[in-house]
Design a protein around this motif. Structure first.
Motif, PDB file in Angstrom:
ATOM      1  N   ASP A 265       0.795  -1.222   0.000  1.00 54.60           N
ATOM      2  CA  ASP A 265       0.000   0.000   0.000  1.00 54.60           C
ATOM      3  C   ASP A 265       0.829   1.274   0.000  1.00 54.60           C
ATOM      4  O   ASP A 265       0.285   2.360  -0.091  1.00 54.60           O
TER       5      ASP A 265
ATOM      6  N   THR B 295     -10.129   2.507  14.135  1.00 58.56           N
ATOM      7  CA  THR B 295      -9.487   1.614  13.188  1.00 58.56           C
ATOM      8  C   THR B 295     -10.452   0.518  12.817  1.00 58.56           C
ATOM      9  O   THR B 295     -11.393   0.229  13.537  1.00 58.56           O
TER      10      THR B 295
ATOM     11  N   LYS C 204      -6.617  -3.436  10.350  1.00 62.68           N
ATOM     12  CA  LYS C 204      -5.308  -2.812  10.418  1.00 62.68           C
ATOM     13  C   LYS C 204      -5.286  -1.431   9.781  1.00 62.68           C
ATOM     14  O   LYS C 204      -4.236  -0.882   9.533  1.00 62.68           O
ATOM     15  N   ARG C 205      -6.447  -0.863   9.482  1.00 56.28           N
ATOM     16  CA  ARG C 205      -6.494   0.405   8.759  1.00 56.28           C
ATOM     17  C   ARG C 205      -7.242   1.466   9.552  1.00 56.28           C
ATOM     18  O   ARG C 205      -8.190   1.176  10.256  1.00 56.28           O
TER      19      ARG C 205
ATOM     20  N   LEU D 275       0.817   3.329   8.496  1.00 54.99           N
ATOM     21  CA  LEU D 275      -0.620   3.466   8.662  1.00 54.99           C
ATOM     22  C   LEU D 275      -1.308   2.119   8.826  1.00 54.99           C
ATOM     23  O   LEU D 275      -2.486   2.056   9.068  1.00 54.99           O
ATOM     24  N   GLY D 276      -0.571   1.051   8.692  1.00 54.11           N
ATOM     25  CA  GLY D 276      -1.139  -0.275   8.901  1.00 54.11           C
ATOM     26  C   GLY D 276      -0.756  -0.797  10.267  1.00 54.11           C
ATOM     27  O   GLY D 276       0.000  -0.180  11.003  1.00 54.11           O
ATOM     28  N   ASN D 277      -1.291  -1.973  10.604  1.00 48.05           N
ATOM     29  CA  ASN D 277      -0.957  -2.656  11.853  1.00 48.05           C
ATOM     30  C   ASN D 277      -1.136  -1.770  13.077  1.00 48.05           C
ATOM     31  O   ASN D 277      -0.295  -1.722  13.954  1.00 48.05           O
TER      32      ASN D 277
ATOM     33  N   TYR E 103     -11.074   2.069   1.650  1.00 47.16           N
ATOM     34  CA  TYR E 103      -9.991   1.269   1.095  1.00 47.16           C
ATOM     35  C   TYR E 103     -10.503   0.325   0.022  1.00 47.16           C
ATOM     36  O   TYR E 103     -11.681  -0.037  -0.002  1.00 47.16           O
TER      37      TYR E 103
ATOM     38  N   ASN F 236      -6.021  -3.343   0.850  1.00 48.77           N
ATOM     39  CA  ASN F 236      -5.126  -2.580   1.719  1.00 48.77           C
ATOM     40  C   ASN F 236      -4.795  -1.194   1.172  1.00 48.77           C
ATOM     41  O   ASN F 236      -4.038  -0.454   1.783  1.00 48.77           O
TER      42      ASN F 236
ATOM     43  N   LEU G 297      -5.446   2.621   0.327  1.00 47.35           N
ATOM     44  CA  LEU G 297      -6.274   3.781   0.650  1.00 47.35           C
ATOM     45  C   LEU G 297      -6.822   4.361  -0.641  1.00 47.35           C
ATOM     46  O   LEU G 297      -6.071   4.649  -1.574  1.00 47.35           O
TER      47      LEU G 297
END
Length: 195
Positions: free
Chosen positions: A29, A49, A52-53, A34-36, A74, A77, A79
């Motif tokens: 991505d 959230t 993970k987003r 910005l993940g996890n 999204y 994954n 954006l």
């Protein structure tokens, strides 16, 4: 218009760090960091959230006590869009082969389109066209790297072919962590106005 340039450059300068760090494409991505971020279901003033987003972010103006909620959508994954509850901002992100190739921002009377160019996997330049109530400004950004990490982003703004402003963002890293970010705003002659 200067406040729009300064605000955008600060936000975009930090966005470059997120998307240009060495491990930035671990899940395709290009938005490293910005993940996890947790498995909540959204809500709350700090944002929410989903998986993970980031699903939403709430901004509160303390002087008026009004809030504005930014919602992130999204495609897998990747954006795709950002919109807000006050209907003042819409952002659309376009991809090609997993890389961001353009970002379009509509904000009240201003429409901005930014096209990203790459040198292999590294972001090389960004060409922007800003339409502010019919007044067209070009914003061209060139990036330089120290090894695999971004070290400088210089944006030159021009109206009707005439240079009007220069914004320099410089970055220093300790390991893979950003340790220093500097923002310099210059006039068309290169005189520093804001640091």
């Amino acid at each position: 218009m200067k406040s729009i340039k300064i605000l955008f450059s600060l936000i975009f300068g930090l966005f470059l760090v997120i998307s240009c760090v060495p491990e930035g494409d671990t899940n395709g991505d290009l938005l490293h960091g910005l993940g996890n971020i947790g498995g909540g279901t959204g809500g709350g003033t700090g944002g929410g959230t989903t998986g993970k987003r980031i699903a939403s972010y709430v901004e509160k103006d303390l002087s008026t006590n009004k809030t504005n909620t930014y919602t992130f959508t999204y495609d897998g994954n990747l954006l795709k869009t950002i919109s807000d509850s006050n209907n003042t901002t819409d952002v659309e992100v376009m991809y090609e082969n997993g890389k961001i190739i353009s970002v379009s921002i509509i904000n009240k009377n201003t429409t901005s389109v930014y096209t990203l160019q790459y040198n292999n996997s590294s972001l090389k330049s960004i060409a922007g066209v800003i339409n502010d109530s019919g007044n067209i400004t070009l914003a061209n950004t060139e990036l330089t790297y120290s090894g695999s990490k971004i070290s400088k982003a210089i944006t030159k703004y021009s109206d009707n072919g005439t240079l009007t402003d220069i914004i320099e963002n410089t970055y220093k890293f300790t390991g893979n962590n950003l340790s220093d970010f500097n923002f310099i705003y210059k006039d068309d002659s290169g005189n520093q106005i804001l640091n």
